[in-house]
Design a protein around this motif. Structure first.
Motif, short mmCIF file in Angstrom:
data_model
loop_
_atom_site.label_atom_id
_atom_site.label_comp_id
_atom_site.label_asym_id
_atom_site.label_seq_id
_atom_site.Cartn_x
_atom_site.Cartn_y
_atom_site.Cartn_z
N ASN A 65 9.55 -14.52 -5.98
CA ASN A 65 8.55 -14.94 -6.94
C ASN A 65 7.20 -15.20 -6.27
O ASN A 65 7.11 -15.33 -5.05
N TYR A 66 6.19 -15.31 -7.09
CA TYR A 66 4.82 -15.55 -6.65
C TYR A 66 4.76 -16.77 -5.73
O TYR A 66 5.29 -17.84 -6.07
N GLY A 67 4.14 -16.61 -4.58
CA GLY A 67 3.93 -17.73 -3.68
C GLY A 67 5.06 -18.03 -2.72
O GLY A 67 4.89 -18.88 -1.84
N VAL A 68 6.19 -17.38 -2.83
CA VAL A 68 7.31 -17.69 -1.94
C VAL A 68 7.06 -17.14 -0.53
O VAL A 68 7.15 -17.87 0.45
N SER A 69 6.75 -15.86 -0.42
CA SER A 69 6.44 -15.27 0.89
C SER A 69 4.94 -15.19 1.14
O SER A 69 4.50 -15.30 2.28
N TYR A 70 4.18 -14.95 0.08
CA TYR A 70 2.73 -14.84 0.17
C TYR A 70 2.13 -15.73 -0.90
O TYR A 70 2.53 -15.65 -2.06
N GLU A 71 1.16 -16.53 -0.52
CA GLU A 71 0.62 -17.51 -1.47
C GLU A 71 -0.08 -16.87 -2.66
O GLU A 71 -0.26 -17.52 -3.69
N ASP A 72 -0.45 -15.59 -2.54
CA ASP A 72 -1.20 -14.94 -3.61
C ASP A 72 -0.50 -13.72 -4.18
O ASP A 72 -1.14 -12.85 -4.76
N SER A 73 0.83 -13.65 -4.03
CA SER A 73 1.50 -12.43 -4.45
C SER A 73 3.01 -12.63 -4.62
O SER A 73 3.58 -13.59 -4.10
N ILE A 111 2.33 -6.85 -5.54
CA ILE A 111 3.49 -7.15 -4.70
C ILE A 111 3.09 -6.87 -3.27
O ILE A 111 2.57 -5.80 -2.95
N THR A 112 3.34 -7.84 -2.40
CA THR A 112 3.01 -7.70 -0.99
C THR A 112 4.29 -7.69 -0.18
O THR A 112 5.22 -8.44 -0.47
N ILE A 113 4.31 -6.83 0.83
CA ILE A 113 5.48 -6.75 1.71
C ILE A 113 5.02 -6.73 3.17
O ILE A 113 3.88 -6.38 3.47
N SER A 114 5.93 -7.11 4.04
CA SER A 114 5.76 -6.94 5.47
C SER A 114 6.69 -5.80 5.83
O SER A 114 7.91 -5.98 5.93
N ALA A 115 6.12 -4.61 5.99
CA ALA A 115 6.92 -3.40 6.19
C ALA A 115 6.99 -3.02 7.66
O ALA A 115 6.00 -3.15 8.38
N GLN A 116 8.14 -2.54 8.07
CA GLN A 116 8.22 -1.98 9.41
C GLN A 116 7.24 -0.80 9.45
O GLN A 116 7.24 0.05 8.56
N GLN A 117 6.43 -0.76 10.48
CA GLN A 117 5.38 0.25 10.56
C GLN A 117 5.94 1.67 10.46
O GLN A 117 5.34 2.54 9.84
N ARG A 118 7.12 1.92 11.02
CA ARG A 118 7.71 3.26 10.99
C ARG A 118 8.06 3.70 9.57
O ARG A 118 8.28 4.88 9.31
N LEU A 119 8.09 2.76 8.62
CA LEU A 119 8.42 3.07 7.23
C LEU A 119 7.19 3.14 6.33
O LEU A 119 7.31 3.16 5.10
N GLN A 120 6.00 3.20 6.92
CA GLN A 120 4.76 3.24 6.15
C GLN A 120 4.78 4.35 5.10
O GLN A 120 4.48 4.11 3.93
N HIS A 121 5.14 5.56 5.50
CA HIS A 121 5.13 6.70 4.57
C HIS A 121 6.11 6.47 3.41
O HIS A 121 5.80 6.76 2.25
N PHE A 122 7.28 5.93 3.71
CA PHE A 122 8.26 5.62 2.67
C PHE A 122 7.66 4.70 1.61
O PHE A 122 7.75 4.96 0.41
N TYR A 123 7.03 3.61 2.04
CA TYR A 123 6.46 2.65 1.09
C TYR A 123 5.23 3.22 0.38
O TYR A 123 4.99 2.87 -0.79
N GLU A 124 4.48 4.08 1.03
CA GLU A 124 3.34 4.71 0.36
C GLU A 124 3.83 5.59 -0.80
O GLU A 124 3.18 5.66 -1.84
N LYS A 125 4.99 6.22 -0.65
CA LYS A 125 5.54 7.07 -1.72
C LYS A 125 5.86 6.27 -2.98
O LYS A 125 5.88 6.83 -4.07
#
Length: 150
Positions: A65-73, A111-125
């Motif tokens: 939910n909002y604010g749990v991992s990121y205060e604005d997302s 929605i904000t995530i902390s993504a493993q950099q190697r998965l950037q393309h996956f999340y962009e899709k």
């Protein structure tokens, strides 16, 4: 294949065990990352699960939910597809279902995530864009990414 979304309070003991086991198998053992998986965020999260025809957990993520991992997302975390199903499109479907839940259940706009950099393309899709330079998290390069949903 069967999808389910449950709040932590709705999970059975077996489901909690299976979730922790899958997360440990992938993030700690496979990726050789030692980190504190139990961060208290699970208690207030919804847990999206994908089970195969044998009722085995083969896909998972937690919805925050909002604010749990990121205060604005809102956020999606601990995204996992079992090795046998990687590259099948189930990972994209998992994230898309998570996004849809956040939009429908909480009215989320970002929605904000902390993504493993190697998965950037996956999340962009699936609609995420990079918001940060790479940084180290749990010994693995990560990037902050955000998806804006209508």
């Amino acid at each position: 294949m069967e999808w389910s979304i449950k709040h932590f309070n709705e999970l059975s003991n077996i489901e909690v065990y299976e979730i922790i086991k899958l997360r440990t198998d992938v993030f700690v053992v496979e990726q050789e990352s030692i980190y504190a998986d139990c961060d208290n965020k699970d208690l207030d999260a919804y847990h999206l699960q994908l089970r195969n025809e044998h009722n085995q957990l083969v896909g998972y993520c937690r919805l925050l939910n909002y604010g749990v991992s990121y205060e604005d997302s809102y956020s999606i975390g601990r995204v996992i597809i079992a090795p046998v199903l990687r590259g099948t499109g189930n990972g994209e479907e998992l994230v898309r279902k998570g996004i849809a839940f956040i939009k429908e259940h909480w009215g989320g706009k970002a929605i904000t995530i902390s993504a493993q950099q190697r998965l950037q393309h996956f999340y962009e899709k699936v609609g995420f864009t990079v918001q940060s330079e790479p940084y180290m998290e749990d010994g693995i390069p990560h990037i902050r990414m955000t998806a804006h949903i209508n």
